[in-house]
Each structure stands twice: as C-alpha cells, then as structure tokens.
Design a protein around this motif. Sequence first.
Motif, PDB file in Angstrom:
ATOM      1  N   ALA A 414       5.310  -2.900  -8.981  1.00 47.81           N
ATOM      2  CA  ALA A 414       5.545  -2.032 -10.115  1.00 47.81           C
ATOM      3  C   ALA A 414       4.027  -1.564 -10.721  1.00 47.81           C
ATOM      4  CB  ALA A 414       6.490  -2.554 -11.008  1.00 47.81           C
ATOM      5  N   SER A 415       3.216  -2.682 -10.685  1.00 49.05           N
ATOM      6  CA  SER A 415       2.075  -2.500 -11.420  1.00 49.05           C
ATOM      7  C   SER A 415       0.816  -2.594 -10.291  1.00 49.05           C
ATOM      8  CB  SER A 415       1.619  -3.626 -12.454  1.00 49.05           C
ATOM      9  OG  SER A 415       1.813  -4.851 -11.848  1.00 49.05           O
ATOM     10  N   GLY A 416       1.182  -2.075  -9.142  1.00 44.53           N
ATOM     11  CA  GLY A 416       0.223  -1.990  -8.070  1.00 44.53           C
ATOM     12  C   GLY A 416       0.376  -2.790  -6.949  1.00 44.53           C
ATOM     13  N   PRO A 417      -0.361  -2.660  -5.717  1.00 42.39           N
ATOM     14  CA  PRO A 417       0.086  -3.609  -4.468  1.00 42.39           C
ATOM     15  C   PRO A 417      -0.015  -4.866  -4.652  1.00 42.39           C
ATOM     16  CG  PRO A 417      -1.442  -1.497  -3.963  1.00 42.39           C
ATOM     17  CD  PRO A 417      -1.262  -1.719  -5.493  1.00 42.39           C
ATOM     18  N   PHE A 418       0.581  -5.743  -4.201  1.00 39.32           N
ATOM     19  CA  PHE A 418       0.755  -7.106  -4.209  1.00 39.32           C
ATOM     20  C   PHE A 418       0.779  -7.676  -2.749  1.00 39.32           C
ATOM     21  CE2 PHE A 418       2.790 -11.201  -5.617  1.00 39.32           C
ATOM     22  CZ  PHE A 418       1.743 -11.872  -5.944  1.00 39.32           C
ATOM     23  N   THR A 419      -0.178  -8.058  -2.037  1.00 37.49           N
ATOM     24  CA  THR A 419       0.045  -8.410  -0.752  1.00 37.49           C
ATOM     25  C   THR A 419      -0.900  -9.882  -0.498  1.00 37.49           C
ATOM     26  OG1 THR A 419      -1.995  -7.447   0.121  1.00 37.49           O
ATOM     27  CG2 THR A 419      -0.132  -6.208  -0.056  1.00 37.49           C
ATOM     28  N   TYR A 420      -0.609 -10.258   0.748  1.00 35.11           N
ATOM     29  CA  TYR A 420      -1.593 -11.149   1.346  1.00 35.11           C
ATOM     30  C   TYR A 420      -2.288 -10.610   2.379  1.00 35.11           C
ATOM     31  CZ  TYR A 420      -3.398 -15.770   3.317  1.00 35.11           C
ATOM     32  OH  TYR A 420      -4.266 -16.783   3.734  1.00 35.11           O
ATOM     33  N   HIS A 438      -4.502  -2.675   0.439  1.00 33.50           N
ATOM     34  CA  HIS A 438      -5.243  -3.879   0.308  1.00 33.50           C
ATOM     35  C   HIS A 438      -5.445  -4.480   1.686  1.00 33.50           C
ATOM     36  CE1 HIS A 438      -4.375  -4.475  -4.162  1.00 33.50           C
ATOM     37  NE2 HIS A 438      -5.034  -3.229  -3.962  1.00 33.50           N
ATOM     38  N   ASN A 439      -5.468  -3.677   2.682  1.00 31.35           N
ATOM     39  CA  ASN A 439      -5.548  -4.355   4.043  1.00 31.35           C
ATOM     40  C   ASN A 439      -6.995  -3.804   4.693  1.00 31.35           C
ATOM     41  OD1 ASN A 439      -5.620  -3.995   7.089  1.00 31.35           O
ATOM     42  ND2 ASN A 439      -3.631  -4.587   6.751  1.00 31.35           N
ATOM     43  N   GLY A 440      -7.716  -4.721   4.933  1.00 34.54           N
ATOM     44  CA  GLY A 440      -8.997  -4.443   5.497  1.00 34.54           C
ATOM     45  C   GLY A 440      -9.044  -3.229   6.386  1.00 34.54           C
ATOM     46  N   TRP A 504      -7.111   5.425  -4.143  1.00 33.40           N
ATOM     47  CA  TRP A 504      -6.320   5.014  -5.279  1.00 33.40           C
ATOM     48  C   TRP A 504      -5.151   5.367  -5.517  1.00 33.40           C
ATOM     49  CZ3 TRP A 504      -8.927   1.280  -8.878  1.00 33.40           C
ATOM     50  CH2 TRP A 504     -10.511   1.373  -8.638  1.00 33.40           C
ATOM     51  N   GLY A 505      -4.103   4.698  -6.122  1.00 27.88           N
ATOM     52  CA  GLY A 505      -2.807   5.143  -6.541  1.00 27.88           C
ATOM     53  C   GLY A 505      -2.410   5.162  -8.020  1.00 27.88           C
ATOM     54  N   GLU A 506      -1.553   5.671  -8.486  1.00 25.99           N
ATOM     55  CA  GLU A 506      -1.119   5.630  -9.945  1.00 25.99           C
ATOM     56  C   GLU A 506       0.078   4.761 -10.089  1.00 25.99           C
ATOM     57  OE1 GLU A 506      -1.844   9.712 -11.634  1.00 25.99           O
ATOM     58  OE2 GLU A 506      -1.784   8.471 -13.171  1.00 25.99           O
ATOM     59  N   PHE A 507      -0.009   3.619 -10.857  1.00 32.64           N
ATOM     60  CA  PHE A 507       1.091   2.466 -10.932  1.00 32.64           C
ATOM     61  C   PHE A 507       1.390   2.505 -12.343  1.00 32.64           C
ATOM     62  CE2 PHE A 507      -0.650   1.752  -6.941  1.00 32.64           C
ATOM     63  CZ  PHE A 507       0.589   1.501  -5.880  1.00 32.64           C
ATOM     64  N   HIS A 515      -4.587   3.721 -12.504  1.00 36.18           N
ATOM     65  CA  HIS A 515      -5.099   3.680 -11.288  1.00 36.18           C
ATOM     66  C   HIS A 515      -5.530   2.280 -10.806  1.00 36.18           C
ATOM     67  CE1 HIS A 515      -6.110   7.922 -12.191  1.00 36.18           C
ATOM     68  NE2 HIS A 515      -5.555   8.222 -10.994  1.00 36.18           N
ATOM     69  N   LYS A 516      -4.695   2.008  -9.457  1.00 42.29           N
ATOM     70  CA  LYS A 516      -4.966   0.810  -9.049  1.00 42.29           C
ATOM     71  C   LYS A 516      -5.660   0.907  -7.660  1.00 42.29           C
ATOM     72  CE  LYS A 516      -3.915  -2.038 -11.986  1.00 42.29           C
ATOM     73  NZ  LYS A 516      -2.570  -2.727 -12.449  1.00 42.29           N
ATOM     74  N   LEU A 517      -6.316   0.442  -7.168  1.00 43.39           N
ATOM     75  CA  LEU A 517      -6.933   0.586  -5.802  1.00 43.39           C
ATOM     76  C   LEU A 517      -5.989   0.368  -4.647  1.00 43.39           C
ATOM     77  CD1 LEU A 517      -9.851   1.052  -4.877  1.00 43.39           C
ATOM     78  CD2 LEU A 517     -10.030  -1.347  -4.585  1.00 43.39           C
ATOM     79  N   LEU A 518      -6.073   1.266  -3.548  1.00 43.79           N
ATOM     80  CA  LEU A 518      -5.059   1.065  -2.538  1.00 43.79           C
ATOM     81  C   LEU A 518      -5.890   0.252  -1.427  1.00 43.79           C
ATOM     82  CD1 LEU A 518      -3.401   4.358  -2.604  1.00 43.79           C
ATOM     83  CD2 LEU A 518      -2.422   2.390  -3.529  1.00 43.79           C
ATOM     84  N   VAL A 519      -7.268   0.424  -1.296  1.00 45.18           N
ATOM     85  CA  VAL A 519      -7.852  -0.102  -0.050  1.00 45.18           C
ATOM     86  C   VAL A 519      -8.675  -1.384  -0.334  1.00 45.18           C
ATOM     87  CG1 VAL A 519      -8.449   2.233   0.682  1.00 45.18           C
ATOM     88  CG2 VAL A 519      -9.952   1.323  -0.872  1.00 45.18           C
TER      89      VAL A 519
END
Length: 551
Positions: A414-420, A438-440, A504-507, A515-519
């Motif tokens: 909801a507020s941006g990508p959340f990953t490991y 958020h993937n290299g 970037w994407g909007e969340f 804007h939250k970073l996607l990369v």
Amino acid sequence: MAKKPDLDFDVIIIGAGITGMYTLYRLREMGYSVHAFEKNADVGGTWTMNRYPGCKLDSESYTYPYSFLPDLLQEWDWKTEFATQPELNEFFSKAADRMDVRKDVTFNTQVMKSVFNDEENSWTVELDNAEVFKSRFLLTAVGALSHPNMPKYPGMDLFRGETYHTYYWPHERNGFGGQKVDFAGKRVGVIGTGATGVQVIQEVAKTAGELFVFQRHPNWCAPLCDKPIEPERMAQIKANYPDIFAKCEATNSGFQHDFMFETAEGTTAEEREALFEELYNQSGYAIWVGHYADMFTDPKVNGYISDFIARKIRERVKDPKVAEKLIPKDHGFGLKRVPMETKYYEAYNQPNVHLVDILEDPIQRMTPHGIETEHTKYDLDMIIYATGFDAIIGGIKQMDIRGIGGKTMKESWASGPFTYLGLQIPEFPNLFTLIGAHNGATFCNIPRCSEAQVNWVTDLFQYMKEHAVERIEATEVAAEEWTQHVYDVANQTLLTTATNSWFWGEFGEGAKRGHKLLVYNGGNPAYRAKVEEVKAKGYEGFTMRAPAMAE
Ligand code: NA7
C-alpha cells in the motif's frame, strides 16, 4: 505437518520472456515439473511486442544474448552494434527452439488470480479461460516494461484516423493484424518523448507529411552512434564472448561501460569538455555511465554534464525556441533513463516536424479529426501513443495475488514495494518475483542481470530440492532491512530529484500519496555480492520448511 496437495506442477512461471524462458529451462533441467503461462502468442516478451518502426536496442547487441547457448552464439551474426527488434525477436525465438521451451508454455493466456494455500503450501492459479492449476511454487517473470500506459483523454475513441500504441504495433503473430503502417504524406501525431517516442519520432519524421510531437517533459538524449558490425569484428566478438560477459558482470549497470573516475573533483573545464566530447561521439552509454561516478551524487558535477548536453542540443537544433523546449529543466542528465538517438534533434530542423509543448498548451481532448489543445486544433490522420508503461509492478498489479490469510499484494504494498532482495514478500510464501520491484536485476542491461538472477534463484531451488523444502518465506525483518537499504542507497544519489520517471511509482492515498522507488540502484556487483552472502549464510533472511527439516 502440511496437507499433501494435489499438484499439477512443482513450479508455475508467469511470463515467457527472456527471464521466464531461461527459468523454465533451468528448472526443468533440474528435474522440476514446470509450466509457464504467457499472455502473448509467443515467447520473447519485449521483443515479440514493440514492433514499432525504429525499435532497437540501446545496449550493445553482443552484450545482450543468453551466454549459456554457445553454439547459437557462434552461429549468430549481429548486423549492427545495436540490434533491431526483428533481429532480437529472431534471436530469442531461436534460443527458445534450442531450449525447447515452447512445449511447456501455454500462450495467449493470462493469469488472473493466484491464491496461497497455507495448509498445504501451494498456489492455486486461475487463468482468464477459467482453468485452474495448482503448483508448489509460483514465479512471476512478467517483465519490467510489459504493461503499457494509455492516457485517458476525453474523446479518444471518437478519433476516426489510425491509432496505435507503440507496444501493440500491428503484427500478425500476436493477433493485432499485420498491415504495414505507412506514414508517407500523412499528418501524424506522436504523444510521448521517452526512449520509445524518440525512436519512433526520428523514424516517422523521414516520411510523414507533417509530424506533430506532443511533448510533456523533454528527456536528455544522446547519440547512439550505431554502425554495422563487419565480419572481421564479428569473428572477434565470437572469440571473446566470455570476456564480454565477464566485463558486463563487473560493471554497475551490466553494460560494458563503467565509470572512469570516482569524481570530477580537481578536473579542469577543458579536461571535462574533452572527455565529454569524446564520449558523446562514442557508441552506447559511455556518455551516461562512462565518466565521473559523482555525476549521480554531486549536483555540481551533474551540472557539468547537463550543461554540455544542453549546449549540444542548442548546436543541433536550429530554432533556439525549439531547442530550449527540448532541454530538460526539471532534472539533471542521467537521472532518468537516457534515450539514445540517431538524428533525433535534427528532425526538428525539418519543415514537416513540429514540436507541441503540452505543458504550455495542454491537450484538452481528442476529436474525430485529431487532437485539440487549449489553443489549437491539430487535424491528424494518425495518433501514435508512445506513452510508456506501468513499469515494473504493472504486471503484478494486474493479477489478484493473495498470500497468507487472503492478504493481497495491494495491501502489502500500500505504501510502496516491500520485499526481501526484490525477490520475495513476507506473507507470500513460495512466491518469487523475478526482475521485480527493488530487485538488483531490474536497473541493469536486463539479460545480463536476469541470467545472474535466474542462476541464483534456480540454485536456491536446487538446494530446496535436495532438502525437500515445501515452503520458503522471507522474514519480515529481512524485508524491512532490505527495503530500508534500497532507500538508503537511493538517498545518497540525485535519483530522488527526478521522480517523474518509470524508476518510480506512486503509492498511498490522499495526503500520504507519493513517489516510491521501484528499482534498486546499488549496482550489479553490490546486488550480486549481497545475494551471494545470503546464500553463503544458508539463505539468511528466508525461513524454510521441510518435513525433515527444523525451521
Ligand atoms: P517512458 O520513458 O515512460 O516515456 C513515456 C512518455 O510518454 C514520456 O514522455 C511521458 O511524458 C509521456 N506521457 C505519458 N503519459 C502521457 C500523457 N497522458 N500525456 C502526454 N504524454 C504522456 O516510456 P518509453 O516507452 O518511452 O520508454 C520506457 C522504456 O522502454 C525505456 O526506458 C526503454 O528501456 C524501453 P512525461 O515525461 O511523463 O511528462
């Protein structure tokens, strides 16, 4: 003890582009039963779509193929430094033949919904034809740029002329008809001036009667300097593939170019000018990622290169007013994706090419006859949308993916990508997002980093096979640390000053929307070092469950 599921496959892969195909091949070689669902009519992703005229690589051709098909590499002659879409489509189609992957792919099929079954550690996958399949693991390989953006202007369906989005360019293979699109003598409007718009504009300008470019924000573009690859050079390339791939592996962006200097500190204006001039006339991304590393962190250094490129635009575009409109004022050079061009700026010197600044004179609506801006009516025979993609997460967003307790991806992000590691999401066990947020591997010369990523993930699958792992999940703590790291790295750079970009994407909702970073922009070697460390520590940050394994 988990309930034993009635599985159709060990692994379902969503998408059979460059990443999906290789994953399928490698897992099958390991003895997994694996199947892919692909929305397009054939393999190849980006390169089976995007058939617009002028579509080609900005990565050097010979840095782009799979490295693990040596026979194909030796048979294949790249025609030019930067391969065209038809050539790439043919290459990856041949690669699919060699891997014999098509037999394990269902084409023209979209995955609509995927639900995790907590009691049996499996995924139930529902297709658009209402079929349902069950697998232990689910891998998304849906591509970073595969869900096109279409603007929502009033009256778009009223327009009586031809309408195209660059991604869905007509071709028979994917069921979009096959007629050749002819621009000769026509009044053509192109909306969008990203990497795609630039490629299509410079091509359409050659034959269109009138070309109107509807530009919202200009991008910093630099010359591609493409040229044919002569047989002698091709022979050299063939003899040197291992070195070429090794070189790309060592660079931040997976290209063969890398920074020459950490900093521009202590250099003179003359030295910088000479270096920029040399790189501007060199092919590929040397001008972007081949000089001073601190152009990404120091506004002063970024100013040096931005001023240089701005001067080039002013030199190349005859009308000073048009030149000014083509020079970005809202971000520095290289902070968004740099479109590479071939006489793009010179196109604006042609009498048939007109730049329409839609920030100054916004588009109001489409009419049966063309485009109406606030002040002008443009009669057109054709409108081309080069309006980009719902990047990186578009493919994921389109599917209803539900983890533990029915939690949706929308809720989780909801507020941006959340990953490991950009690979797994807590509460979504057994799901891997290849080339995801958020993937290299996403901020990279894709095939190079994609291959490394697939090797790492499939090594993990080998480990899971050997240990009979039925469930793997990223821990909340590991995902929190990784997400923080992604932002910490970005915050050290000027990337945060250029958020109007597909990086970037909007969340978020209401006042919290942003804007939250996607990369992940920490670079290819740093990402690889991190995932290798995770592996060396017994896949630290993941919990695994197997009948005979303590967690
Ligand atoms: P980009 O780089 O996202 O560019 C999209 C362009 O479309 C950009 O100029 C946008 O202007 C413009 N755009 C988007 N929506 C609209 C609307 N509604 N009205 C007017 N203009 C609009 O996508 P590309 O396809 O060019 O490139 C994507 C990647 O594909 C590329 O980097 C390669 O790696 C391959 P804006 O800047 O938002 O004002």
